[in-house]
Design a protein around this motif. Sequence first.
Motif, PDB file in Angstrom:
ATOM      1  N   ASN A 229     -44.804 -11.625 -14.758  1.00 22.69           N
ATOM      2  CA  ASN A 229     -43.700 -12.022 -15.620  1.00 22.69           C
ATOM      3  C   ASN A 229     -42.483 -11.122 -15.413  1.00 22.69           C
ATOM      4  O   ASN A 229     -41.347 -11.596 -15.289  1.00 22.69           O
ATOM      5  N   LYS A 230     -42.716  -9.808 -15.331  1.00 23.19           N
ATOM      6  CA  LYS A 230     -41.610  -8.874 -15.147  1.00 23.19           C
ATOM      7  C   LYS A 230     -41.017  -8.975 -13.745  1.00 23.19           C
ATOM      8  O   LYS A 230     -39.829  -8.697 -13.535  1.00 23.19           O
ATOM      9  N   LEU A 231     -41.846  -9.369 -12.770  1.00 22.99           N
ATOM     10  CA  LEU A 231     -41.342  -9.577 -11.409  1.00 22.99           C
ATOM     11  C   LEU A 231     -40.659 -10.935 -11.253  1.00 22.99           C
ATOM     12  O   LEU A 231     -40.042 -11.209 -10.227  1.00 22.99           O
ATOM     13  N   ASP A 232     -40.820 -11.782 -12.286  1.00 25.27           N
ATOM     14  CA  ASP A 232     -40.260 -13.134 -12.297  1.00 25.27           C
ATOM     15  C   ASP A 232     -40.815 -13.979 -11.147  1.00 25.27           C
ATOM     16  O   ASP A 232     -40.071 -14.653 -10.426  1.00 25.27           O
ATOM     17  N   VAL A 233     -42.146 -13.918 -10.981  1.00 27.35           N
ATOM     18  CA  VAL A 233     -42.816 -14.725  -9.965  1.00 27.35           C
ATOM     19  C   VAL A 233     -44.012 -15.420 -10.605  1.00 27.35           C
ATOM     20  O   VAL A 233     -44.579 -14.953 -11.609  1.00 27.35           O
ATOM     21  N   ASP A 234     -44.404 -16.549 -10.023  1.00 28.84           N
ATOM     22  CA  ASP A 234     -45.579 -17.263 -10.503  1.00 28.84           C
ATOM     23  C   ASP A 234     -46.843 -16.469 -10.142  1.00 28.84           C
ATOM     24  O   ASP A 234     -46.960 -15.970  -9.023  1.00 28.84           O
ATOM     25  N   PRO A 235     -47.792 -16.336 -11.067  1.00 27.66           N
ATOM     26  CA  PRO A 235     -49.018 -15.582 -10.776  1.00 27.66           C
ATOM     27  C   PRO A 235     -49.749 -16.074  -9.528  1.00 27.66           C
ATOM     28  O   PRO A 235     -50.318 -15.261  -8.787  1.00 27.66           O
TER      29      PRO A 235
END
Length: 276
Positions: free
Chosen positions: A77-83
């Motif tokens: 979430n903090k990296l702004d990427v999909d898991p």
Amino acid sequence: MFFRWLQAKPHIGVNRLIKHLHKHGVPSAIASNSRTKNVDFKLSSQKGWKEYFSVILGGDQVKSGKPSPDLFLEAANKLDVDPSCCLVLEDSVLGIKAGKAASMQVVVVPSIQSDTDEFSIADYVIHSFLDFQPELWGLPPFDDRVMKALPIEPFHLKGTYKNGFLQENSDNGESDLPGQVWGVFFGWVDFDSQKSFKIVVSISWDSSCGSFSRNIQACFINGSDEQTFDQPIEVALVGYIRGFCTKGSPSADFPILDQDKSIAEACLNLTAYCYH
């Protein structure tokens, strides 16, 4: 405890990987079950690490630590990427379970001294960070090999050579080698007689007696083995050739090949593998 953290060294190959990802602009995060202040303290002893990671998370920043997926999901979430687009590098069973629960791909580099089948739930198992291949996961490949080998930060061991094997001798009774040193390496040997020789070693584990111990085969390139028989020697390993192709236990016998000797002899004539 804090003193031990300051003295702790990263697994061999970790610095190489972190710098490589940072160089290519690949965002990365640390997600640890430890409290955030303890994570920060540990990172402060590793030069540049705080700047290399985009996100640093401790277990006190989420509801539940590993094996819950909370830490990895918050990192994504903090990296702004999909898991599902994340790759987790772990060394523990709890971390593997957390990564899989977060729907992420997981590569595990377990403690060598373990044969547990639980590591098999990871997507990929390697025994050393030196064997990690970024291109398998859509990441930029390494480009730092020189003459079919990899220059590494030198590490040392003391021992006695006998019948093709090196028996470690350490001041405190514990191995001087990092825990995840596994594969074929080469370097330089100093003797009490002030002579220096080139050496190739195959480092694996032996569990035939019910517990794990080092198995270090050694071959001198430019010197007679008889000259070193039963003598104390100091070894500085400066290059890495290969790991071992095995999906089973790391506790097996892996011989030094003629090709390994040829690669080592050629490399040790290059400045990239010099040691003083």
